[in-house]
Every structure is written in structure tokens, then in C-alpha cells.
Design a protein around this motif. Sequence first.
Motif, PDB file in Angstrom:
ATOM      1  N   PRO A 237      -5.354   7.694   3.116  1.00  0.00           N
ATOM      2  CA  PRO A 237      -4.296   7.729   4.975  1.00  0.00           C
ATOM      3  C   PRO A 237      -2.647   7.515   4.381  1.00  0.00           C
ATOM      4  O   PRO A 237      -2.872   7.477   3.037  1.00  0.00           O
ATOM      5  N   ASP A 238      -2.610   8.007   4.933  1.00  0.00           N
ATOM      6  CA  ASP A 238      -0.646   7.803   4.006  1.00  0.00           C
ATOM      7  C   ASP A 238       0.049   7.217   4.361  1.00  0.00           C
ATOM      8  O   ASP A 238       1.148   6.635   3.766  1.00  0.00           O
ATOM      9  N   ASP A 239      -0.795   6.035   4.953  1.00  0.00           N
ATOM     10  CA  ASP A 239      -0.016   4.100   4.628  1.00  0.00           C
ATOM     11  C   ASP A 239      -0.846   3.929   2.923  1.00  0.00           C
ATOM     12  O   ASP A 239      -0.573   2.137   2.987  1.00  0.00           O
ATOM     13  N   GLN A 240      -1.415   4.445   2.466  1.00  0.00           N
ATOM     14  CA  GLN A 240      -1.987   4.130   1.408  1.00  0.00           C
ATOM     15  C   GLN A 240      -1.488   5.193   0.280  1.00  0.00           C
ATOM     16  O   GLN A 240      -1.884   4.585  -0.950  1.00  0.00           O
ATOM     17  N   LEU A 241      -0.607   6.037  -0.095  1.00  0.00           N
ATOM     18  CA  LEU A 241      -0.316   6.828  -1.092  1.00  0.00           C
ATOM     19  C   LEU A 241       1.241   6.276  -1.654  1.00  0.00           C
ATOM     20  O   LEU A 241       1.835   5.003  -1.486  1.00  0.00           O
ATOM     21  N   SER A 242       1.228   5.961  -2.861  1.00  0.00           N
ATOM     22  CA  SER A 242       2.444   5.604  -3.381  1.00  0.00           C
ATOM     23  C   SER A 242       3.843   6.154  -3.332  1.00  0.00           C
ATOM     24  O   SER A 242       4.094   7.016  -2.418  1.00  0.00           O
ATOM     25  N   PRO A 243       4.796   5.617  -3.089  1.00  0.00           N
ATOM     26  CA  PRO A 243       5.893   5.303  -2.579  1.00  0.00           C
ATOM     27  C   PRO A 243       6.600   7.571  -3.185  1.00  0.00           C
ATOM     28  O   PRO A 243       7.485   7.872  -2.259  1.00  0.00           O
ATOM     29  N   GLU A 244       6.180   7.846  -3.896  1.00  0.00           N
ATOM     30  CA  GLU A 244       6.440   9.884  -4.408  1.00  0.00           C
ATOM     31  C   GLU A 244       5.302  10.631  -4.168  1.00  0.00           C
ATOM     32  O   GLU A 244       5.716  11.309  -3.456  1.00  0.00           O
TER      33      GLU A 244
ATOM     34  N   GLY B  10      -0.755  -6.871  -0.232  1.00  0.00           N
ATOM     35  CA  GLY B  10      -2.063  -6.750   0.594  1.00  0.00           C
ATOM     36  C   GLY B  10      -2.741  -6.138   0.588  1.00  0.00           C
ATOM     37  O   GLY B  10      -2.683  -4.726  -0.270  1.00  0.00           O
ATOM     38  N   GLU B  11      -4.066  -6.065   0.569  1.00  0.00           N
ATOM     39  CA  GLU B  11      -5.167  -5.119   0.400  1.00  0.00           C
ATOM     40  C   GLU B  11      -5.517  -4.725   1.859  1.00  0.00           C
ATOM     41  O   GLU B  11      -5.104  -5.107   2.882  1.00  0.00           O
ATOM     42  N   LYS B  12      -5.117  -3.175   1.709  1.00  0.00           N
ATOM     43  CA  LYS B  12      -5.610  -2.270   2.454  1.00  0.00           C
ATOM     44  C   LYS B  12      -7.317  -1.886   2.502  1.00  0.00           C
ATOM     45  O   LYS B  12      -7.849  -2.138   1.212  1.00  0.00           O
ATOM     46  N   ALA B  13      -7.926  -1.180   3.093  1.00  0.00           N
ATOM     47  CA  ALA B  13      -9.072  -0.776   2.554  1.00  0.00           C
ATOM     48  C   ALA B  13      -9.287   0.258   2.133  1.00  0.00           C
ATOM     49  O   ALA B  13      -9.465   1.499   2.575  1.00  0.00           O
ATOM     50  N   ALA B  14      -8.469   0.546   1.402  1.00  0.00           N
ATOM     51  CA  ALA B  14      -8.280   1.714  -0.063  1.00  0.00           C
ATOM     52  C   ALA B  14      -9.999   2.190  -0.436  1.00  0.00           C
ATOM     53  O   ALA B  14     -10.637   1.477  -0.107  1.00  0.00           O
ATOM     54  N   VAL B  15     -10.360   2.741  -1.456  1.00  0.00           N
ATOM     55  CA  VAL B  15     -11.406   3.044  -1.791  1.00  0.00           C
ATOM     56  C   VAL B  15     -11.755   1.878  -2.760  1.00  0.00           C
ATOM     57  O   VAL B  15     -11.579   2.803  -3.960  1.00  0.00           O
ATOM     58  N   TRP B  16     -11.868   1.681  -2.573  1.00  0.00           N
ATOM     59  CA  TRP B  16     -11.981   0.239  -3.407  1.00  0.00           C
ATOM     60  C   TRP B  16     -13.878  -0.011  -2.755  1.00  0.00           C
ATOM     61  O   TRP B  16     -14.230  -0.491  -2.126  1.00  0.00           O
ATOM     62  N   TYR B  17     -14.344  -1.454  -4.210  1.00  0.00           N
ATOM     63  CA  TYR B  17     -16.196  -2.167  -3.874  1.00  0.00           C
ATOM     64  C   TYR B  17     -15.770  -3.079  -2.421  1.00  0.00           C
ATOM     65  O   TYR B  17     -14.763  -4.079  -2.375  1.00  0.00           O
ATOM     66  N   ASP B  18     -16.016  -2.715  -1.362  1.00  0.00           N
ATOM     67  CA  ASP B  18     -16.152  -3.262  -0.442  1.00  0.00           C
ATOM     68  C   ASP B  18     -17.455  -4.308   0.115  1.00  0.00           C
ATOM     69  O   ASP B  18     -17.887  -4.571   1.144  1.00  0.00           O
ATOM     70  N   GLY B  19     -18.254  -3.936  -0.844  1.00  0.00           N
ATOM     71  CA  GLY B  19     -19.942  -4.487  -0.458  1.00  0.00           C
ATOM     72  C   GLY B  19     -20.013  -5.863  -0.301  1.00  0.00           C
ATOM     73  O   GLY B  19     -21.243  -6.141   0.013  1.00  0.00           O
TER      74      GLY B  19
ATOM     75  N   MET C 274      -4.097   6.423  10.934  1.00  0.00           N
ATOM     76  CA  MET C 274      -3.502   7.578  10.479  1.00  0.00           C
ATOM     77  C   MET C 274      -3.456   8.571   9.097  1.00  0.00           C
ATOM     78  O   MET C 274      -3.744   7.991   7.920  1.00  0.00           O
ATOM     79  N   TRP C 275      -5.307   9.773   8.790  1.00  0.00           N
ATOM     80  CA  TRP C 275      -5.169  10.557   8.000  1.00  0.00           C
ATOM     81  C   TRP C 275      -4.207  11.589   7.477  1.00  0.00           C
ATOM     82  O   TRP C 275      -3.737  12.185   8.685  1.00  0.00           O
TER      83      TRP C 275
END
Lengths: 249, 274
Positions: free
Chosen positions: A168-175, A141-150, A1-2
Motif C-alpha cells: 500500500p502506498d501509505d506504508q512505503l518509506s519516505p523515499e 502508529g500501527e497499520k496492517a503491514a505484513v506482520w503477525y496478526d494471528g 489504495m494499493w
Amino acid sequence: MWLLLTTLALAPAPVEIPAGTYTQGAQIQPDAPPRQVSLAAFRIDATEVSIADFEAWVASGAYSERAHWSSAGWDWAKQNPQGLGVVDRAAGRTPDHPVVGVSWFEAEAYCVAKGGRLPTEAEWERAACGGKAQDYPWGVGEKAAVWYDGGKFGHLSQVKTSPVSLAPDDQLSPEGLAHMAGNLWEWTADWYGPWEEGAVSDPAGPESGTWRVLRGGSYMNLPSYCRCQRREPRRPEQASFTAGFRCAY
Amino acid sequence: MGLPPGGVASEGAAGQGAPGAPPPIAPRALQARATAKWVSTGQRLTPRAVWVKPFRIDRTEVTRSAYKRFLDATGYRPPHVEEDWAQEGYNWSGNDFPDGTGEHPVILVSWYDATEYCAWAGKRLPTESEWQLAALGEQSAERSYPWGKDYDAMALNHGKMDEPNFDDSDGYLTTSPVGSFPQGASPYGLLDAFGNAWEFTSDARVDSWELVESTEKSQGETQGWTDVHAPGPSLYVAVRGGSYFFDAAAHPAGEQNQFLPELRRKTSGFRCAD
């Protein structure tokens, strides 16, 4: 979910981080070893500074507004009256993306102009992982965050950031901060150097140095560079396509 | 390690006087070379003769012993990455390189790291045209390799183009002490220009001459594009020379590569110029 934080993009509402104590650092080379840090309450932007916001500041005459700049920053601004310029700062992206190609001096001046400052290294790390002993803003755990995945020899053909308010709301910090892992490295206020030993309150880093501290990793980095504890030295005048910033207050 | 007569002027640390430093390389015409097809992004510059002003360049790649002096003096970040492959034989422990590898080229460094080392040493990274002149000689030399026109598998610490890429037929599976292949010396005496570690240059990797700066662009017998430089920041920086993980036998120009400036690769090293 975005989750689209569109209201934040229009009027960046800083997030309140309450006073407290947390363990800064990690027992992982080459990061600095853990220590107890107590911080007063502070506020920090929920997003990285966008191209739109930065260029609006530039258009207001930022590079000739003495009051925005530190003395070192002013010396730099006189030598670099428009910085890298709007083309390199946009790097082919729409204005909702985070600004790149800015030196530490420009980041500092922008934040001062907004009534704020750059976060200290300790504040940045506290905001990124919520003061918890975890690798990433969302936990472990690694999620598909905006990092190098090439992949091993993957190639980038462009500056691959995400818009500042799109996360994505599941990649936000606790705050609720966006892109504290990945997207762009972020300038912090501190000089790069070894930490003071033992428990400290509101640490501001070494009094002088050659490099400022970048935090958070970028779209160009592997996930291990995007941990909350990872530090990277970078010369303050060194702008790049992988570093931006957010402000604290 | 075997050294040519007269010895090798290993790069000198700042303040050490750089005994035996190599002489300046005289100005020479340099033909920019075509790009190998297997490189997937950018770098599509048509060949063009450029001129290089006198400069000096380290005869060897920067060693781990030298890099350690930089770390000890400055508190800069040591070579260390978290990927699994780095845990055995690559990662440093604090400011200490893996045992017995002090004369090997430093690797696991980013373009930023390399730039900072050279600045500390009172030097800078070479431009790509400087590097190429130093490694292959002037255009009239018509060399495909530092040592001549033909490939010589024992003139460089090379790897293979197929996985697992490592190769020890030259005596070394990974890096070798700098200067271990004196028969691979360039016309100017540059050692390990091909092989051992990829070498960062100060240039961005661009795909148009319009993005390349030059102090002088008039054409003629004795002048032309001079001080050619593609300034950053950029997505990619130009690296040259191949590594122990690469082989230039089939495609000599394939040693013209590009790396993301952030990444600390197990093959990325450098030498400095001044």
C-alpha cells in the motif's frame, strides 16, 4: 489504495538516498541507544529481492562463481553448493514473492554479483524511516503491514509474505521503499554488537562477531519487532523462512 | 528449593566444568507419541518406535543466572519484549533479570536465542525424541507424566487451561526456581520436564515422517529409526512439556506443542543437551 510497483519488479531501480545526518537508534530496550550518524549518499533497492531474481542468479551458476563470494562466503558455498535449494527458497510461493531461506553469505554474494553490497545497519535504518524520529516507515502508529496478526495463539499455515512489489502506498518509506517494516527480516552488512559512542560517519559495525544484524521484522513478528530501530542478531549461516534481503550500491 | 538426595546438577556454564553433571542417558527404545487434537496445525505423525543414542541433557531448565553469563560474555540480545504484559516482572533491564529470579528458568527467549545459548555453552538443543526419552522414559515405562501414569497437581508448576491460565495452587503463579518439584522427576532425574516453562527442541514440527531424517531405518528388536531429527528451517519448531500457563491433566499428550521460532513468549524456555 494499493500501489503496484510492477515496473520495479521487472527492473529494480535502486532509490537514491542523499547524504545527510540522522539519529540512529532508540531509547527503547534492548535496542542500541541513539547516536548521530552521518552518511554519504547511497542507493538501495526499493524492494526485497524476489524469488525470480534470486533463482535467475542461481541458474547462472552462482554457487560456483568464485568472484561473487567473500572468502568466508566461498567456504560456505563449497559446503552448501545449492544452499537450501529452490524448493525451500520458494516455500510454496510464486516467483514475485521475496526469496527466503538464504544465508547471509548468499545475500552478500548476490549483491556483489549485481554490482552492489548489503546495506550497513546505519544505511538500512536511514532508508527505512527516512532519517526521521519515528517508529515505522510511514510515521507512527500501527497499520496492517505484513506482520503477525494471528492473535494471541494464532497459527500460520504457510509462509505469509507479500509479493515484493505489492505494498500500500501509505506504508512505503519516505523515499518509496516497500516492506521496510514487516514482510521479511533483511540481512545487513554489519556484525551484531554494541555501537560506538558519540557521533560517527559511515559506521560499518564491529570488525568481527558471531552474529550479523537483521532488520525490519517479518510476517511472523509482532509490530514492535518491525520498528525501524529494532535489531536482531542472527548467525550468518542460519537461513530461515523469515529472512530475506535487499541490496545497496 | 527442595532437592532430591544427591542434589541437582544444574546446567553448567561453559568453562565451569559443570560439576555434578548428570551421567549420559543410556540408549533406549522410545515410542513417538500421538499428538493432542487441540493443537491446530500440523504435527500429525503416527506413533513410531525410534531409537535414541546415548546423550547428556541438562537436569534443569536453563536459569536466568546462567543466561546472564551468556549475555555478559557475548553481548547477545537480552530477553525483552515490548508488549504490555511484559512490563511487570518479565522484561530484563539490560543484562539484569528481574530481582530475585536468578534460579528461575529463563523465558522470553526465541528458538534462535535458545540455540545460541546452547552453542555458547558448548552444547545444543535436544532433539524432540531425546527430550521425550529423558522426560518420560522408555516406552516400556508407559508413563504419561515424568513421574508416572497418573496426574499429580503437586508434581509440577502448572497453570490452567482456562483464562486467565495462571494458577498458584502449586505455590507459584508464574515460574518457579528450577528443581522446585522434585516429586515430579522423570525416570532419569529430569526436573520440571513438565510444567514451569515450555522447552524448545531442535526439531521442526512436521506432519510427515518423510520429512524426518534418520540415520538407520531398519526395523528389529534392537534397532530402528535412530537419531531421528526434523531439521529446520520451518514455520514451527517443536516445544515440549507445558508451562505455568498450561495444564497437562486432561490431555497429557497436549504438552507436545509448536511455537513460531521467532517469538519470545512469556512461557518459552529450554534446556541443553550434548
